[in-house]
Write an enzyme that holds these catalytic residues in place. Structure first.
Site, short mmCIF file in Angstrom:
data_model
loop_
_atom_site.label_atom_id
_atom_site.label_comp_id
_atom_site.label_asym_id
_atom_site.label_seq_id
_atom_site.Cartn_x
_atom_site.Cartn_y
_atom_site.Cartn_z
N GLY A 27 1.18 -1.49 -0.22
CA GLY A 27 -0.52 -0.30 -0.23
C GLY A 27 1.35 0.71 -0.06
O GLY A 27 0.51 2.21 -0.73
N HIS A 28 1.53 1.21 0.76
CA HIS A 28 2.80 2.71 0.92
C HIS A 28 3.54 2.42 -0.17
O HIS A 28 4.01 3.63 -0.96
CB HIS A 28 3.74 2.31 2.02
CG HIS A 28 3.51 1.61 3.74
ND1 HIS A 28 2.95 0.46 4.20
CD2 HIS A 28 2.67 3.10 4.18
CE1 HIS A 28 2.58 1.33 5.38
NE2 HIS A 28 2.57 2.37 5.51
N LYS A 140 -7.62 3.98 1.93
CA LYS A 140 -7.32 3.15 2.84
C LYS A 140 -8.03 3.51 4.24
O LYS A 140 -8.35 3.23 4.37
CB LYS A 140 -6.58 1.93 3.04
CG LYS A 140 -6.39 1.28 4.07
CD LYS A 140 -6.58 0.01 4.27
CE LYS A 140 -6.52 -0.76 5.57
NZ LYS A 140 -5.48 -0.30 6.65
N VAL A 167 -4.68 -0.65 -1.61
CA VAL A 167 -4.11 -2.53 -2.37
C VAL A 167 -4.04 -2.55 -1.53
O VAL A 167 -4.21 -3.45 0.06
CB VAL A 167 -2.60 -1.43 -2.05
CG1 VAL A 167 -1.36 -3.71 -2.81
CG2 VAL A 167 -2.36 -0.49 -3.82
P1 AMP Z 1 0.31 3.84 7.33
O1 AMP Z 1 1.50 3.77 8.39
O2 AMP Z 1 -0.61 3.06 7.91
O3 AMP Z 1 0.49 5.15 8.81
O4 AMP Z 1 0.14 4.85 6.68
C1 AMP Z 1 0.38 5.92 5.74
C2 AMP Z 1 -0.13 5.94 4.47
O5 AMP Z 1 -1.09 5.24 3.86
C3 AMP Z 1 -1.99 6.13 4.87
O6 AMP Z 1 -1.84 7.37 3.87
C4 AMP Z 1 -2.08 4.92 4.58
O7 AMP Z 1 -3.96 5.35 4.50
C5 AMP Z 1 -1.40 4.54 3.57
N1 AMP Z 1 -1.66 2.86 2.88
C6 AMP Z 1 -2.09 2.03 4.12
N2 AMP Z 1 -2.88 1.12 3.74
C7 AMP Z 1 -2.85 0.89 2.30
C8 AMP Z 1 -3.10 0.33 1.32
N3 AMP Z 1 -3.61 -1.16 1.54
N4 AMP Z 1 -3.88 0.69 -0.23
C9 AMP Z 1 -3.20 2.03 -0.77
N5 AMP Z 1 -2.74 3.03 1.11
C10 AMP Z 1 -2.19 2.43 2.17
#
Ligand code: AMP
Length: 274
Positions: A27-28, A140, A167
């Site tokens: 996703g990242h 997400k 993702v």
């Molecule tokens: P986090 O590290 O969980 O704070 O996420 C950092 C960024 O990655 C945020 O903008 C989330 O929305 C995005 N993100 C996390 N998981 C996904 C995913 N499965 N698909 C797309 N973006 C994601």
């Protein structure tokens, strides 16, 4: 960080920021690639932000994989990693906070009081430190996205907010750093979030637009996994996060649930391509 960002801008490189909490996954990676495709310099921040965790939440256990993260960032050709420590970001007791009123108490904000205040404050700090031209967020975290868009609008940040599609793993589970907490059995149970959203999409395709009926079908589907505890199942306007009576061209269906002690979220935006 300021000097580096300034140097990028001085070289006419559009600066794209991807804020994360690390434990990077696909996703990242998609956010990083989106940033790379429209920006001449990509900055990724990794900061497990203490102010967005509640007192009984998983701050201490939050997954951390700095070496693996760096490998991914290098492989993706990221220009700069900004990974400050908590004392660097909060050297003194934080007295100034950024709150998006109203929105911050909806969806995840209802179950996690204070969470979004921590998110908007740290994102505002990152924006002020890095001063990116664009920042990339995942669909997400749909409530987070709505709240950040509102913050940027209300506080006149000159930053383009770009939303990137969710993702998923091949079996449909939305990628999340927190998936690492799941046991093998829980990993299977967690698929019910995606299945419940698919059920809604299917019903909408068949012509059902009544939110009450759709929510009830979604909750029923969630109930099929007895050990999964539903937090919320809502059908809302993606901008205001207010419940809507009927599904229209852009409607957000969002779900949150505990699988054991792990809280997962997922959603689908109806009427758009993601
Ligand atoms: P986090 O590290 O969980 O704070 O996420 C950092 C960024 O990655 C945020 O903008 C989330 O929305 C995005 N993100 C996390 N998981 C996904 C995913 N499965 N698909 C797309 N973006 C994601």
């Amino acid at each position: 960080m300021r000097e580096a960002a300034h140097a990028f801008r001085a070289a006419s490189r559009r600066v794209g920021l991807v804020p994360t909490m690390g434990a990077l996954h696909g996703g990242h990676r998609s956010l990083i690639r989106a940033a790379g495709s429209s920006c001449g310099a990509v900055v990724v921040s990794i900061f497990v932000n203490p102010t967005q965790f509640g007192p009984n939440e998983d701050l201490a256990e939050y997954p951390r994989s700095p070496e693996r993260d760096c490998e991914m960032l290098e492989a993706e050709g990221v220009d700069l990693l900004f990974a400050p420590g908590a004392r660097e970001m909060y050297p003194t007791l934080q007295a100034a906070w950024v709150t998006v009123e109203g929105l911050s108490g909806k969806l995840d904000g209802r179950s996690r009081p204070g969470h979004f205040r921590g998110v908007t404050t740290v994102v505002a700090k990152l924006f002020n430190i890095i001063q990116p031209d664009a920042a990339f967020f995942g669909q997400k975290d749909a409530a987070q996205l709505a709240i950040i868009r509102r913050m940027v609008r209300d506080l006149n940040f000159d930053i383009e907010i770009v939303a990137c599609p969710i993702v998923r793993e091949p079996d449909g589970l939305a990628m999340s750093s927190r998936n690492a907490y799941l046991t093998k059995a829980e990993r299977k149970q967690a698929l019910v979030l995606h299945r419940s959203l698919e059920r809604i999409e299917q019903m909408v395709r068949m012509g059902e637009i009544d939110s009450r009926k759709l929510i009830s079908a979604g909750r029923e589907k969630m109930g099929e996994e007895k050990s999964v505890r539903l937090d919320y199942f809502e059908i809302v306007d993606p901008e205001t996060l207010d419940p809507v009576k009927e599904v229209s061209n852009t409607t957000l269906v969002a779900v949150a649930a505990y699988i054991g002690t792990t809280r997962l979220i997922d959603n689908v935006l109806l009427g758009k391509n993601f």
